[in-house]
Design an enzyme around this catalytic site. Structure first.
Site, mmCIF file in Angstrom:
data_model
loop_
_atom_site.group_PDB
_atom_site.id
_atom_site.type_symbol
_atom_site.label_atom_id
_atom_site.label_comp_id
_atom_site.label_asym_id
_atom_site.label_seq_id
_atom_site.Cartn_x
_atom_site.Cartn_y
_atom_site.Cartn_z
ATOM 1 N N HIS A 37 -79.794 -23.431 -97.986
ATOM 2 C CA HIS A 37 -80.905 -22.884 -98.771
ATOM 3 C C HIS A 37 -81.864 -23.999 -99.187
ATOM 4 C CE1 HIS A 37 -77.784 -19.666 -99.794
ATOM 5 N NE2 HIS A 37 -78.768 -18.980 -99.254
ATOM 6 N N GLY A 147 -82.313 -18.839 -92.264
ATOM 7 C CA GLY A 147 -81.490 -19.805 -91.540
ATOM 8 C C GLY A 147 -80.938 -19.191 -90.257
ATOM 9 N N LYS A 149 -78.205 -19.776 -88.888
ATOM 10 C CA LYS A 149 -76.770 -19.468 -88.888
ATOM 11 C C LYS A 149 -76.602 -17.946 -88.773
ATOM 12 C CE LYS A 149 -74.373 -18.834 -92.404
ATOM 13 N NZ LYS A 149 -73.474 -17.727 -92.741
ATOM 14 N N VAL A 176 -77.825 -25.630 -91.182
ATOM 15 C CA VAL A 176 -77.424 -26.884 -91.842
ATOM 16 C C VAL A 176 -75.898 -26.897 -91.889
ATOM 17 C CG1 VAL A 176 -77.520 -28.224 -93.991
ATOM 18 C CG2 VAL A 176 -79.546 -26.991 -93.174
#
Ligand code: PAF
Length: 281
Positions: A37, A147, A149, A176
């Site tokens: 984040h 993101g 992910k 990340v």
């Protein structure tokens, strides 16, 4: 940093910013903020005049037997991180503000929602698309940051924005990772110390899969998936939902692996569900 709980106040703040011709970078979150984040917020900060972060654990994206009540909540730590990152506005609506009793409109993006996580979490992406559409109406961002992910989520939101002509630029940002490779996720907090040590095998399996594809050692997805399932099954208390090679745009499964492709996986370690993916470009 301004904290706003009411939808009406958030809308007035948006109008004031837009009237001043200032751009809004928006990071929608469910809180329990982590380094992933932080990276989204920093990018939003660099690319916009104002940064708005929402914190809303969206009940509509959890199935009846999923972890809505156990989902990590850490408001005071979140606010400290947001202050540190010089976020301008934090929007924290209540569930009844977003879903009043008469609420009855849902956004469904079936083309991208059916495969991968969609198979195991029926209704999940409908909940995600609906809340993100509502938040976009309230915050009216210039750009919104997600993101990678959550690769499938990015695709769903991208499709929704295009189909509904929503005037926002969706910015998908790299995953990340923790120093050992585990993708940052709010749910990582729910892993025991031992499970946390094992969780890194998810990334290791994906990394191995990428190597096998890039070196052209395994280009049959069935064989590759079997090989990677063997790696993952070494994790104690592990249950695999899927490991699959899919087309990066349609998310359709690929039998013969071509590039670009996405290798994505979801698994349970104990009571915690983790997802991750690598893009093979
Ligand atoms: O990725 C998340 O945290 C959530 O799915 C989102 C986009 C904030 C919608 O609730």
């Amino acid at each position: 940093m301004k904290i706003i709980h009411s939808v009406e106040e958030m809308k007035s703040s948006t109008h004031a910013t837009r009237r001043g011709r200032r751009s809004i970078g928006f990071v929608p979150t469910m809180g329990a903020l982590h380094e992933g984040h932080r990276a989204l917020i920093r990018r939003a900060r660099r690319e916009n005049d104002q940064v708005v972060v929402s914190i809303f654990v969206n009940p509509a994206q959890f199935g009846p037997r999923e972890d809505f009540t156990q989902y990590p909540r850490a408001l005071s730590k979140d606010l400290a991180l947001l202050k540190q990152e010089k976020c301008d506005v934090v929007f924290i609506p209540s569930a009844s503000q977003i879903y009043p009793p008469e609420f009855s409109t849902w956004v469904d993006v079936p083309a991208c929602s059916a495969s991968l996580c969609g198979k195991f979490r029926p209704g999940h992406f409908r909940g995600v698309a609906t809340v993100v559409a509502a938040l976009f109406q309230i915050v009216q961002p210039t750009r919104a940051y997600f993101g990678l992910k959550d690769y499938q989520q990015c695709r769903v939101i991208d499709r929704m924005v295009k189909d509904l002509q929503i005037p926002v630029r969706v910015v998908a940002c790299p995953t990340v990772r923790e120093p050992d490779g585990l993708a940052c996720s709010s749910r990582n907090r729910r892993l025991s110390k031992r499970d946390r040590e094992e969780a890194v095998k998810l990334y290791q399996a994906l990394y191995l899969g990428r190597e096998l594809i890039e070196q052209k050692i395994m280009l049959d997805s069935g064989r590759l998936e079997t090989r990677l399932k063997q790696v993952l099954s070494q994790i104690p208390h592990c249950r695999i939902d899927y490991i699959a090679v899919v087309d990066p745009v349609t998310l359709a499964p690929m039998r013969k692996i071509r590039r670009p492709a996405v290798l994505a996986a979801a698994l349970w370690i104990g009571k915690t569900r983790l997802i991750d993916n690598v893009v093979i470009s």
